[in-house]
Scaffold this motif. Structure first.
Motif, PDB file in Angstrom:
ATOM      1  N   UNK A 244       0.827  -1.211   0.000  1.00  0.00           N
ATOM      2  CA  UNK A 244       0.000   0.000   0.000  1.00  0.00           C
ATOM      3  C   UNK A 244       0.860   1.259   0.000  1.00  0.00           C
ATOM      4  N   UNK A 245       1.954   1.231   0.745  1.00  0.00           N
ATOM      5  CA  UNK A 245       2.844   2.400   0.801  1.00  0.00           C
ATOM      6  C   UNK A 245       3.483   2.677  -0.561  1.00  0.00           C
ATOM      7  N   UNK A 246       3.891   1.619  -1.259  1.00  0.00           N
ATOM      8  CA  UNK A 246       4.499   1.813  -2.580  1.00  0.00           C
ATOM      9  C   UNK A 246       3.453   2.162  -3.637  1.00  0.00           C
ATOM     10  N   UNK A 247       2.177   1.971  -3.319  1.00  0.00           N
ATOM     11  CA  UNK A 247       1.109   2.346  -4.233  1.00  0.00           C
ATOM     12  C   UNK A 247       0.675   3.789  -4.103  1.00  0.00           C
ATOM     13  N   UNK A 248       1.276   4.533  -3.154  1.00  0.00           N
ATOM     14  CA  UNK A 248       0.969   5.954  -2.939  1.00  0.00           C
ATOM     15  C   UNK A 248       1.824   6.808  -3.869  1.00  0.00           C
ATOM     16  N   UNK A 249       1.269   7.912  -4.347  1.00  0.00           N
ATOM     17  CA  UNK A 249       2.013   8.855  -5.175  1.00  0.00           C
ATOM     18  C   UNK A 249       3.261   9.335  -4.423  1.00  0.00           C
ATOM     19  N   UNK A 250       4.433   9.180  -5.033  1.00  0.00           N
ATOM     20  CA  UNK A 250       5.688   9.525  -4.361  1.00  0.00           C
ATOM     21  C   UNK A 250       5.831  11.025  -4.139  1.00  0.00           C
ATOM     22  N   UNK A 251       5.040  11.819  -4.831  1.00  0.00           N
ATOM     23  CA  UNK A 251       5.042  13.262  -4.545  1.00  0.00           C
ATOM     24  C   UNK A 251       4.609  13.532  -3.113  1.00  0.00           C
ATOM     25  N   UNK A 252       3.722  12.683  -2.584  1.00  0.00           N
ATOM     26  CA  UNK A 252       3.256  12.826  -1.206  1.00  0.00           C
ATOM     27  C   UNK A 252       4.419  12.642  -0.230  1.00  0.00           C
ATOM     28  N   UNK A 253       5.255  11.662  -0.493  1.00  0.00           N
ATOM     29  CA  UNK A 253       6.420  11.434   0.374  1.00  0.00           C
ATOM     30  C   UNK A 253       7.404  12.606   0.295  1.00  0.00           C
ATOM     31  N   UNK A 254       7.529  13.174  -0.897  1.00  0.00           N
ATOM     32  CA  UNK A 254       8.419  14.326  -1.048  1.00  0.00           C
ATOM     33  C   UNK A 254       7.905  15.515  -0.233  1.00  0.00           C
ATOM     34  N   UNK A 255       6.586  15.713  -0.253  1.00  0.00           N
ATOM     35  CA  UNK A 255       5.987  16.785   0.559  1.00  0.00           C
ATOM     36  C   UNK A 255       6.231  16.554   2.043  1.00  0.00           C
ATOM     37  N   UNK A 256       6.138  15.300   2.469  1.00  0.00           N
ATOM     38  CA  UNK A 256       6.398  14.978   3.878  1.00  0.00           C
ATOM     39  C   UNK A 256       7.852  15.264   4.248  1.00  0.00           C
ATOM     40  N   UNK A 257       8.767  14.957   3.316  1.00  0.00           N
ATOM     41  CA  UNK A 257      10.185  15.242   3.565  1.00  0.00           C
ATOM     42  C   UNK A 257      10.436  16.740   3.697  1.00  0.00           C
ATOM     43  N   UNK A 258       9.666  17.528   2.958  1.00  0.00           N
ATOM     44  CA  UNK A 258       9.811  18.984   3.023  1.00  0.00           C
ATOM     45  C   UNK A 258       9.097  19.576   4.228  1.00  0.00           C
ATOM     46  N   UNK A 259       8.415  18.719   4.991  1.00  0.00           N
ATOM     47  CA  UNK A 259       7.688  19.200   6.170  1.00  0.00           C
ATOM     48  C   UNK A 259       6.316  19.757   5.846  1.00  0.00           C
ATOM     49  N   UNK A 260       5.865  19.578   4.614  1.00  0.00           N
ATOM     50  CA  UNK A 260       4.542  20.081   4.213  1.00  0.00           C
ATOM     51  C   UNK A 260       3.489  19.011   4.473  1.00  0.00           C
ATOM     52  N   UNK A 261       3.299  18.698   5.746  1.00  0.00           N
ATOM     53  CA  UNK A 261       2.408  17.611   6.151  1.00  0.00           C
ATOM     54  C   UNK A 261       0.963  17.901   5.752  1.00  0.00           C
ATOM     55  N   UNK A 262       0.519  19.153   5.944  1.00  0.00           N
ATOM     56  CA  UNK A 262      -0.863  19.515   5.620  1.00  0.00           C
ATOM     57  C   UNK A 262      -1.151  19.329   4.128  1.00  0.00           C
TER      58      UNK A 262
END
Length: 479
Positions: A244-262
């Motif tokens: 399921x985690x690998x099925x998520x858009x990787x842009x979302x993970x990039x946003x999390x890395x940038x601290x843009x959780x919202x």
């Protein structure tokens, strides 16, 4: 067409594939199964055309969009043709075309196999077979851009042609930096999964192969027993979560890395994706409860298969061929929907489904109130007419090609359920289907020509149709 630059670029890709084969060569030497020579021969055979093509003098002209689509389609066919050579030379396949089907399934992260007993293959071949899932998961050209400098305009044409989903947005201004970010996240998640599998008692070799298959949402196992052979609820739940985690858009993970959780949590696609998974798991659990001993086992089986099919990973722990019709129909719907855009998963993509449903409702509102302006929005942003039109065209092409592939495949004499789900499985890069290609069967039932057709089906689905159509279209070769 910029023929010199295209030839040179494809030559360098062949050299990169030859370099990647060094890893299975080392694995083969370590285990001493006697299959190291097949990789040595293939590497040498690939080096000759690779060097000659890479040395072609390039023009100063930049790649056009048409050139980018041609390179992507040609690259995936060529790496499959070369990648099949060690499998065929090692034995275990009835023909080169069966080996080609297997490796096309690997690179496209489909996981469909013609093998009844993969454990009879040597460790080097098994490693290469699973490693192709990891290479193809994030995209071959994305990997190439990480290791090979390119002009940003050139790289953007390649990304648009290869990255799955309705759009190919840039995470950062330069595509090489983008590809490094994507592969950094991808590699880190793979290593975390690898460690957790080892902690769960899975052997080291198996852990690498299963981690590659899960990360690339592929589904190749190292034995005929598959994931069920480990007899571990821990491993099943772990793989279900990571699929399921690998099925998520990787842009979302990039946003999390940038601290843009919202911003990451606002993703309508991810919310819909998880909502579909939860709903399907609950429905299948209720529908299959009477056939399984224990609520926990029922939910675990349902969750694992929903995660596996929805993300197009294709692992199986139960033979869902024997599930009730409602559950089987639910899995077929999940095959079509697929994972998120920008993930390693295949399928039609959740984002496209959301946009089409919103466009349908907007059209209904327009009929009722013609003067009202009803823009289609996703994540609060309006979708432009060009994107809407491209999604509609993609949906039409998707349905037409699935019908066409199924119609041609019927010449091989298999039943309707087998043929339809075989095409859906290959086109959506899933792995198992129903009937003769169910989770406990394999695609060896098809003749050589049918396996070649299904290989083309896998590559067409992985590249989301248009690069392959353009490769064989007359307009690609004019001027």
């Amino acid at each position: 067409m910029n023929k010199r630059k295209i030839v040179s670029f494809i030559g360098r890709i062949i050299l990169i594939e030859a370099a990647l084969m060094v890893l299975p060569l080392l694995v083969a030497l370590y285990y001493g199964d006697g299959d190291a020579w097949v990789f040595a021969v293939t590497i040498l055979a690939a080096l000759i055309p690779g060097v000659l093509m890479a040395r072609v003098r390039q023009s100063d002209r930049r790649l056009s969009s048409r050139d980018g689509y041609f390179i992507v389609a040609a690259t995936w066919i060529i790496i499959s043709l070369i990648g099949a050579m060690p499998l065929y030379m090692a034995g275990g396949f009835r023909s080169y075309w069966s080996a080609l089907f297997e490796i096309a399934s690997g690179f496209s992260t489909t996981g469909a196999s013609v093998l009844a007993q993969p454990e009879l293959l040597g460790h080097g071949v098994l490693f290469w077979r699973s490693f192709t899932h990891w290479i193809g998961g994030m995209g071959v050209l994305v990997f190439v851009m990480m290791v090979m400098p390119m002009e940003n305009d050139n790289s953007m044409h390649l990304v648009r042609a290869e990255v799955p989903g309705p759009t190919a947005g840039k995470l950062v201004p330069r595509m090489r930096t983008t590809s490094m970010i994507l592969y950094g996240i991808y590699a880190a998640m793979t290593m975390i999964l690898l460690v957790l599998l080892l902690l769960g008692g899975m052997p080291l070799f198996d852990s690498f192969c299963i981690a590659f298959g899960t990360a690339g949402t592929g589904g190749f196992a190292v034995s005929s027993a598959g994931v069920a052979g480990y007899h571990s609820a821990y491993i099943e739940i772990l793989l279900g979560i990571f699929m399921l985690l690998f099925g998520v858009n990787f842009n979302v993970y990039h946003l999390l890395l940038l601290g843009k959780v919202k911003d990451a949590l606002k993703s309508e696609e991810v919310k819909a994706y998880l909502g579909i998974v939860i709903t399907a798991t609950v429905l299948i659990s209720i529908n299959t409860f009477s056939r399984v001993t224990g609520l926990g086992t029922t939910v675990r089986n349902a969750f694992f298969q929903v995660a596996s099919i929805m993300t197009t990973s294709g692992f199986a722990t139960v033979d869902f061929n024997f599930w009730p019709e409602f559950s089987k129909h639910t899995l077929v719907l999940l095959m079509i929907i697929g994972a998120c855009a920008g993930s390693t998963g295949g399928g039609f993509k959740v984002s496209r489904l959301i946009i089409l449903l919103k466009a349908m409702m907007a059209e209904v509102r327009h009929i009722i109130t013609p003067k009202a302006i009803n823009p289609v929005r996703i994540d609060g942003k309006p979708i432009d007419k060009e994107t809407l039109n491209s999604i509609r065209i993609y949906a039409a092409a998707y349905l037409i090609l699935i019908c066409l592939f199924t119609w041609i495949l019927s010449l091989d004499g298999k039943d309707l359920t087998t043929n339809v789900t075989a095409v859906l499985s290959c086109f959506n890069n899933i792995g198992p289907g129903l009937g003769g290609v169910g989770p406990m069967n394999n695609f060896g039932i098809y003749s050589d020509w049918a396996q070649v057709l299904l290989s083309l089906c896998m590559l067409t689905g992985r590249l989301e149709i248009f690069p392959m159509l353009l490769l064989f279209g007359r307009s690609m070769h004019t001027r």
